[in-house]
Design a protein around this motif. Structure first.
Motif, PDB file in Angstrom:
ATOM      1  N   PRO A  89     -70.964  78.488 -86.507  1.00 26.77           N
ATOM      2  CA  PRO A  89     -70.212  79.371 -85.920  1.00 26.77           C
ATOM      3  C   PRO A  89     -69.548  81.175 -85.984  1.00 26.77           C
ATOM      4  N   TRP A  90     -68.931  82.045 -85.640  1.00 28.36           N
ATOM      5  CA  TRP A  90     -68.807  82.772 -85.810  1.00 28.36           C
ATOM      6  C   TRP A  90     -68.071  83.434 -87.081  1.00 28.36           C
ATOM      7  N   TRP A  91     -67.199  82.251 -88.108  1.00 26.49           N
ATOM      8  CA  TRP A  91     -66.407  82.029 -88.789  1.00 26.49           C
ATOM      9  C   TRP A  91     -67.010  82.392 -90.155  1.00 26.49           C
ATOM     10  N   GLU A 314     -58.379  86.709 -79.040  1.00 26.38           N
ATOM     11  CA  GLU A 314     -59.289  86.555 -77.723  1.00 26.38           C
ATOM     12  C   GLU A 314     -59.154  85.333 -77.660  1.00 26.38           C
ATOM     13  N   ARG A 315     -59.683  84.154 -78.863  1.00 25.99           N
ATOM     14  CA  ARG A 315     -59.916  83.130 -78.982  1.00 25.99           C
ATOM     15  C   ARG A 315     -58.698  82.212 -78.886  1.00 25.99           C
ATOM     16  N   VAL A 345     -60.823  99.654 -79.318  1.00 25.01           N
ATOM     17  CA  VAL A 345     -61.087  99.145 -78.436  1.00 25.01           C
ATOM     18  C   VAL A 345     -61.978  98.016 -79.191  1.00 25.01           C
ATOM     19  N   TYR A 346     -61.629  96.835 -78.579  1.00 25.17           N
ATOM     20  CA  TYR A 346     -63.152  95.636 -78.815  1.00 25.17           C
ATOM     21  C   TYR A 346     -63.333  95.454 -78.184  1.00 25.17           C
ATOM     22  N   THR A 347     -65.044  95.254 -78.816  1.00 26.02           N
ATOM     23  CA  THR A 347     -65.869  94.610 -77.787  1.00 26.02           C
ATOM     24  C   THR A 347     -66.505  93.749 -79.047  1.00 26.02           C
ATOM     25  N   GLY A 348     -66.881  92.717 -78.356  1.00 28.06           N
ATOM     26  CA  GLY A 348     -67.297  91.240 -78.914  1.00 28.06           C
ATOM     27  C   GLY A 348     -68.850  91.167 -78.394  1.00 28.06           C
ATOM     28  N   PHE A 349     -68.581  89.226 -78.088  1.00 28.08           N
ATOM     29  CA  PHE A 349     -69.584  88.194 -76.768  1.00 28.08           C
ATOM     30  C   PHE A 349     -68.543  87.286 -76.669  1.00 28.08           C
ATOM     31  N   ARG A 350     -69.498  86.855 -75.151  1.00 19.63           N
ATOM     32  CA  ARG A 350     -68.685  86.506 -74.312  1.00 19.63           C
ATOM     33  C   ARG A 350     -68.880  84.882 -75.142  1.00 19.63           C
ATOM     34  N   PHE A 351     -68.004  83.931 -74.635  1.00 18.64           N
ATOM     35  CA  PHE A 351     -67.890  82.438 -75.543  1.00 18.64           C
ATOM     36  C   PHE A 351     -67.455  81.289 -74.646  1.00 18.64           C
ATOM     37  N   SER A 352     -68.003  80.485 -74.775  1.00 15.11           N
ATOM     38  CA  SER A 352     -67.331  79.682 -74.118  1.00 15.11           C
ATOM     39  C   SER A 352     -66.228  78.421 -74.788  1.00 15.11           C
ATOM     40  N   ASP A 355     -65.269  78.065 -81.499  1.00 15.32           N
ATOM     41  CA  ASP A 355     -66.348  78.107 -82.731  1.00 15.32           C
ATOM     42  C   ASP A 355     -67.335  78.898 -82.211  1.00 15.32           C
ATOM     43  N   GLU A 356     -67.498  79.309 -81.288  1.00 14.58           N
ATOM     44  CA  GLU A 356     -69.081  79.343 -80.972  1.00 14.58           C
ATOM     45  C   GLU A 356     -69.508  80.943 -81.951  1.00 14.58           C
TER      46      GLU A 356
END
Length: 480
Positions: A89-91, A314-315, A345-352, A355-356
């Protein structure tokens, strides 16, 4: 802790200080609008969540530096737990195992090379620093650098049981975890989500954390975002920050027993209320944004770090996010245009899934970022965002003037006589004559992906402008 004036900006200030007065006067063609002291000498920072070090290095050299971004915030670089059984998981990166710089994002050499690349591009580096806790793994585990531990309160050669808070000695809740955010002792002496809570009042713990931060400063890091700062007593955090020569801003989420103001002794504060109110207004009536800032119960301008969203919000849905499409883009334009705080400015990854993992290899190491793959949001590459970085630089210090609204979901304003922006958060085109505040001339929109509309400003500072639905137009003096 040093002031927020970056190494690059301090150097520029020194150059300006020794220039003869005539050299300064000859570059001025008209009296500028009165400028206030700047709250955002950092420039615009891009929060590059979970980007690996090689990708950050390349982005600094190829995009951030050339486009005028002031800094980059990178994810925690210390060795963290590796959890293959949970699909990484990302965390993971927020559960330290040691302070060696081997992580899922790269090793020490990769990190140092990234800092050098960003510095060469004129981009300051800010590290997300996890100081409040270690892991939440009761049965131990292994980190990305190979460090092992058998209990979440014992890290061989680093920390042992006495370095942590427990019930009942420190934490009033029998579970050992935070349950009541109105109880200060729980918030700061109990475990956040089961994460082993460090005794930051102990000199040994402080010395260890200071050594980690100063190691990063020695590699060229300019500043830190302090994760979970709310859960560290303000006096403890100040005792640590005062021993580190770096810029600091802190995650202190409003609400409960913790007061925000004492944390200003250590640095600035991420302004969560700003982000939440942006969502309310962009989903409601942006006409209300005319006064957003300290008068809304937020931090003073000079202590506020503003943002539209981050990896947590965002989550949890408390703010806008990339999923809001054009509305998210308009909120980002407004944040960069508005005369309040120091923007990210926030930039991350797309997730569904909440915890992805970020796009990663089988061993959990994060793959190189490909902005064309659709896996990453790459918000900072949006032409509107890039255009607003230059716009913000052009209007630096100029006050908001010439506010206009249709009373609903369209607004416009100038920043002194240096720049003008109009935002149309409706589903219909907007065409009208605006008071731009700019000198007479022809100016072209900096937000368009290709050549946008050019605007003819009259001698009275007025111009007829069309703003398409869910879109914005921004012009500034350097585009004439």
């Amino acid at each position: 802790m040093r002031s927020r004036l970056s190494t690059r900006n301090r150097a520029l200030a020194a150059i300006v200080a020794v220039l003869p007065a005539t050299a300064l006067l000859t570059s001025v063609t008209a009296a500028p609008a009165a400028a206030k002291p700047q709250a955002d000498d950092r420039g615009v920072i891009v929060n590059m969540f979970q980007w690996n070090w090689d990708s950050v290095a390349a982005e600094c050299a190829e995009v951030l530096g050339p486009q005028g971004f002031g800094g980059v915030q990178v994810s925690p670089p210390q060795e963290s737990i590796s959890l293959p059984g949970a699909d990484h998981p990302w965390w993971e990166v927020y559960q330290p195992v040691s302070y060696q710089l081997t992580s899922r994002l790269g090793d020490r050499a990769d990190f140092a090379a990234m800092v050098r690349s960003c510095d060469a591009a004129g981009v300051d580096v800010y590290v997300d620093a996890v100081l409040n806790h270690m892991t939440g793994q009761n049965n131990g585990g292994t980190g990305y650098g190979g460090s092992t531990f058998t209990d979440k309160h014992v890290y061989p050669g680093l920390y042992s049981g006495n370095d942590f808070h427990y019930h009942p000695q420190h934490c009033p809740n029998p579970s050992g975890e935070i349950a009541d955010y109105d109880n200060l002792a729980e918030v700061q002496n109990c475990e956040l989500l089961g994460l082993a809570d460090l005794r930051t009042d102990f000199y040994y713990v402080r010395d260890t954390l200071v050594a980690y931060l100063n190691d990063l400063v020695g590699l060229g890091v300019d500043g830190f975002r302090v994760d979970a700062a709310k859960h560290i007593p303000a006096d403890d955090l100040r005792a640590i920050a005062d021993r580190v020569d770096a810029d600091v801003y802190q995650e202190v989420i409003p609400g409960g027993a913790v007061r925000l103001d004492p944390y200003r002794a250590s640095g600035d504060l991420l302004e969560f209320t700003f982000a939440r109110k942006l969502k309310e207004q962009f989903h409601g009536n942006i006409a209300h944004l005319e006064t957003i800032g300290e008068s809304w119960g937020m931090q003073p301008d000079e202590y506020a770090v503003t943002f539209v969203d981050n990896h947590d919000t965002e989550r949890d849905g408390s703010t806008l996010s990339y999923r809001d499409g054009p509305t998210y883009r308009l909120a980002t334009v407004f944040t960069l245009a508005w005369d309040y705080g120091s923007p990210q400015v926030y930039t991350g990854f797309r997730f569904s899934g909440r915890d992805e993992s970020p796009p990663a290899n089988a061993d959990g190491t994060v793959r190189p970022v490909d902005c064309g793959s659709g896996e990453w949001t790459c918000t900072h590459r949006d032409p509107a965002v890039r255009g607003m970085v230059g716009w913000r630089s052009a209007v630096a210090g100029a006050p908001v003037r010439n506010w206009w609204t249709n009373g609903d979901n369209a607004i416009a304003f100038s920043r002194g006589d240096a720049g003008f922006v109009a935002i149309n958060n409706t589903s219909a085109p907007l065409t009208r004559e605006f008071t731009t505040g700019l000198p007479q001339g022809t100016y072209c929109d900096v937000l368009a992906a290709s050549d946008g509309q050019c605007v003819q400003v009259s001698g009275s500072g007025r111009a007829t402008i069309t703003v398409q639905p869910k879109d914005a137009v921004a012009i500034h003096v350097a585009t004439e």
